[in-house]
Design a protein around this motif. Structure first.
Motif, mmCIF file in Angstrom:
data_model
loop_
_atom_site.group_PDB
_atom_site.id
_atom_site.type_symbol
_atom_site.label_atom_id
_atom_site.label_comp_id
_atom_site.label_asym_id
_atom_site.label_seq_id
_atom_site.Cartn_x
_atom_site.Cartn_y
_atom_site.Cartn_z
ATOM 1 N N PRO A 61 0.849 -1.277 0.124
ATOM 2 C CA PRO A 61 0.202 -0.004 0.001
ATOM 3 C C PRO A 61 0.825 1.390 0.149
ATOM 4 C CG PRO A 61 -0.008 -1.027 2.287
ATOM 5 C CD PRO A 61 0.913 -2.093 1.126
ATOM 6 N N SER A 62 0.248 2.322 -0.513
ATOM 7 C CA SER A 62 1.057 3.742 -0.680
ATOM 8 C C SER A 62 1.175 4.270 0.438
ATOM 9 C CB SER A 62 0.730 4.257 -1.919
ATOM 10 O OG SER A 62 1.165 5.610 -1.980
ATOM 11 N N THR A 66 -1.525 6.960 2.288
ATOM 12 C CA THR A 66 -2.469 6.672 3.630
ATOM 13 C C THR A 66 -2.057 7.415 5.102
ATOM 14 O OG1 THR A 66 -0.567 4.911 3.807
ATOM 15 C CG2 THR A 66 -2.809 4.422 2.763
ATOM 16 N N TRP A 317 -2.450 -5.182 -3.433
ATOM 17 C CA TRP A 317 -1.968 -3.778 -3.219
ATOM 18 C C TRP A 317 -1.152 -3.198 -4.258
ATOM 19 C CZ3 TRP A 317 -4.695 -0.348 0.166
ATOM 20 C CH2 TRP A 317 -5.429 -0.928 1.072
ATOM 21 N N GLN A 319 -0.513 -1.379 -7.221
ATOM 22 C CA GLN A 319 -1.188 -0.423 -8.343
ATOM 23 C C GLN A 319 -0.050 0.299 -8.924
ATOM 24 O OE1 GLN A 319 -3.678 -1.047 -5.336
ATOM 25 N NE2 GLN A 319 -3.969 -2.425 -6.984
ATOM 26 N N LEU A 323 -4.259 3.979 -9.444
ATOM 27 C CA LEU A 323 -3.954 4.023 -8.266
ATOM 28 C C LEU A 323 -5.560 4.185 -7.368
ATOM 29 C CD1 LEU A 323 -2.064 4.104 -5.674
ATOM 30 C CD2 LEU A 323 -2.028 6.837 -6.050
ATOM 31 N N HIS A 327 -6.632 1.037 -4.900
ATOM 32 C CA HIS A 327 -6.574 1.302 -3.328
ATOM 33 C C HIS A 327 -7.857 1.611 -3.025
ATOM 34 C CE1 HIS A 327 -2.128 1.039 -3.475
ATOM 35 N NE2 HIS A 327 -2.215 1.977 -2.359
ATOM 36 N N ASN A 330 -9.459 -2.020 -2.468
ATOM 37 C CA ASN A 330 -8.764 -2.756 -1.584
ATOM 38 C C ASN A 330 -9.027 -2.073 0.099
ATOM 39 O OD1 ASN A 330 -7.304 -4.193 -3.587
ATOM 40 N ND2 ASN A 330 -5.629 -2.783 -3.457
#
Length: 456
Positions: A61-62, A66, A317, A319, A323, A327, A330
């Motif tokens: 995940p980015s 986040t 996750w 991407q 994106l 995301h 998810n």
């Protein structure tokens, strides 16, 4: 003991796949330099956590979408990154601001986007490490690092080390369980025991991010005589070839699997939960049902005495393009169940001695790739911890002003593993296993405890 050809072939419908049901039996000691291997020497110091639940967001995940707020990235959206990209990155140098809205949360005022609104409600109970870095630009390498501490060699998983050190707190359940693990990027290596005795590899429920029927394979259909046959074969092998750690491990694993037939079905029966609890986890909603059941299963297993539980999202996750769409999907699947798990642990008095770890194998780049996507970024990313003696409502460390490199209070994956073991009462430098003429450990020759994020 002599075994006839008939003995070996009888009931052959029970395949060797049944031997995949392996785990730790009773609480076991571990070999320390100059110390005895008995239960009294299990803990090196008082433990703050009794168990770990690793919420593995497979794919990466980015962090800049986040929990790692970067005003400069927002201000310079569309401009070029003012320093060179790493040589292995194929993305454009064009900066990409997060498409989600940032805001502060709770009394501590931690920053987060609206991508994970339910988790963000609990930020006063969580610690965000914003300065993670690891080895491995590819998924296979980085997934190996987060799950085993090695990016290229076959090594025991974190859960296997915990099982080896502490054993299970329940005599008829494993110490190590993997819920919905991936078959790719190393597959079983990421929850395996490698050179540790086979009993320390994870017992598996579901695969590839899906819990399925929520049952352990082979336990329901296996019969007493089938377990007896496998035990006869193992013990006959031991008599002929001599006792060794691998044979003993196989014997203990099958013995535990036999005992699990009585204990596991009751512990894993989600129907015993109230409707309010199921709703808390998002069970019954098509979007959140599978991951919600995985998280609720993790709580039930933790409550029953399992020491290390990995709950995998599946490799979703990642991407490189689209994106926002990826995301969003998810997050919709995982956010409510994770928040439900946190709330449930707190309500039941399990939060203080359960360590929660959330994150992927790496983060994402602050520059664009493909169709509004992001590439892999092991140089700087975030992990979220909570419970188990970890201070809540705080961030630790920083990436640069764009979120590319960890630059202050850097935390390597070995440091994270050292800290996890420390909270369980284990000194990562003293938890060793002799194999092929040398003493191995989870953190190899590295690792420091991140003291600043811990209570007391």
């Amino acid at each position: 003991m002599k075994l006839s050809r008939r003995d070996c072939l009888v009931h052959s419908s029970w395949t060797t796949g049944a031997l995949a049901v392996t785990a730790s039996a009773v609480p076991a000691g571990f070999t320390l330099a100059g110390e005895t291997n008995d239960a009294a020497s299990v803990l090196h110091h008082p433990a703050k956590a009794k168990r770990v639940i690793f919420l593995f967001m497979h794919g990466g995940p980015s962090h800049v979408d986040t929990f790692d707020y970067k005003p400069r990235l927002i201000a310079d959206n569309g401009k070029d990154l003012p320093f060179d990209l790493p040589p292995q990155i194929s993305a454009k140098p064009t900066l990409l601001a997060s498409p989600w809205k940032w805001s502060q949360h709770g009394e501590a005022g931690l920053w987060a986007t609206d991508l994970l609104p339910e988790m963000s409600k609990h930020l006063d109970s969580l610690c965000v490490i914003r300065s993670m870095h690891t080895r491995g630009q590819s998924h296979g390498q980085a997934v190996g690092m987060v799950n085993t501490g090695s990016d290229n060699f076959v090594r025991p998983s974190v859960g296997a080390w915990v099982s080896y050190a502490l054993g299970s707190a329940h005599p008829d359940l494993p110490a190590h369980v993997a819920i919905a693990p991936a078959t790719a990027h190393g597959g079983p290596r990421n929850y395996g025991a490698a050179f540790l005795p086979a009993k320390h590899q994870a017992t598996v429920i579901g695969k590839n991010g899906k819990i399925g029927d929520g049952k352990i394979a082979y336990l329901d259909s296996a019969q007493d005589h089938q377990f007896a046959l496998v035990n006869r074969l193992n013990r006959a092998h031991a008599e002929v070839s001599g006792r060794d750690r691998s044979t003993d491990g196989a014997i203990e694993a099958v013995d535990l699997a036999n005992r699990m037939r009585g204990a596991a079905p009751e512990v894993m029966d989600l129907s015993k939960e109230t409707q309010a609890t199921k709703t808390l986890y998002g069970i019954g909603d098509k979007t959140t049902d599978s991951f919600g059941r995985s998280c609720l299963m993790a709580r039930r297993l933790a409550e029953a005495g399992v020491r290390f539980i990995t709950v995998s999202s599946g490799q979703v996750w990642d991407q490189h393009g689209n994106l926002k769409k990826g995301h969003d999907k998810n997050a919709a699947t995982t956010d409510k169940p994770i928040a439900g798990l946190i709330a449930d642990l707190q309500q039941r008095g399990l939060w203080e001695d359960t360590l929660i770890v959330w994150g992927g194998e790496f983060g994402r780049t602050p520059v664009v790739q493909g169709s509004n996507g992001r590439d892999h970024n092991p140089q700087g990313f975030s992990m979220v911890l909570g419970g188990g003696g970890v201070r809540g409502g705080m961030t630790y460390g920083e990436t640069d002003e764009f979120g590319y490199y960890a630059v202050r209070d850097r935390v390597h994956m070995h440091d994270l593993h050292a800290t996890i073991l420390h909270q369980l009462g284990i000194d990562h430098e003293r938890l060793t296993y002799r194999y092929a003429g040398r003493d191995f450990r989870l953190t190899d020759v590295h690792g420091r405890i991140v003291e600043d994020i811990l209570n007391g």
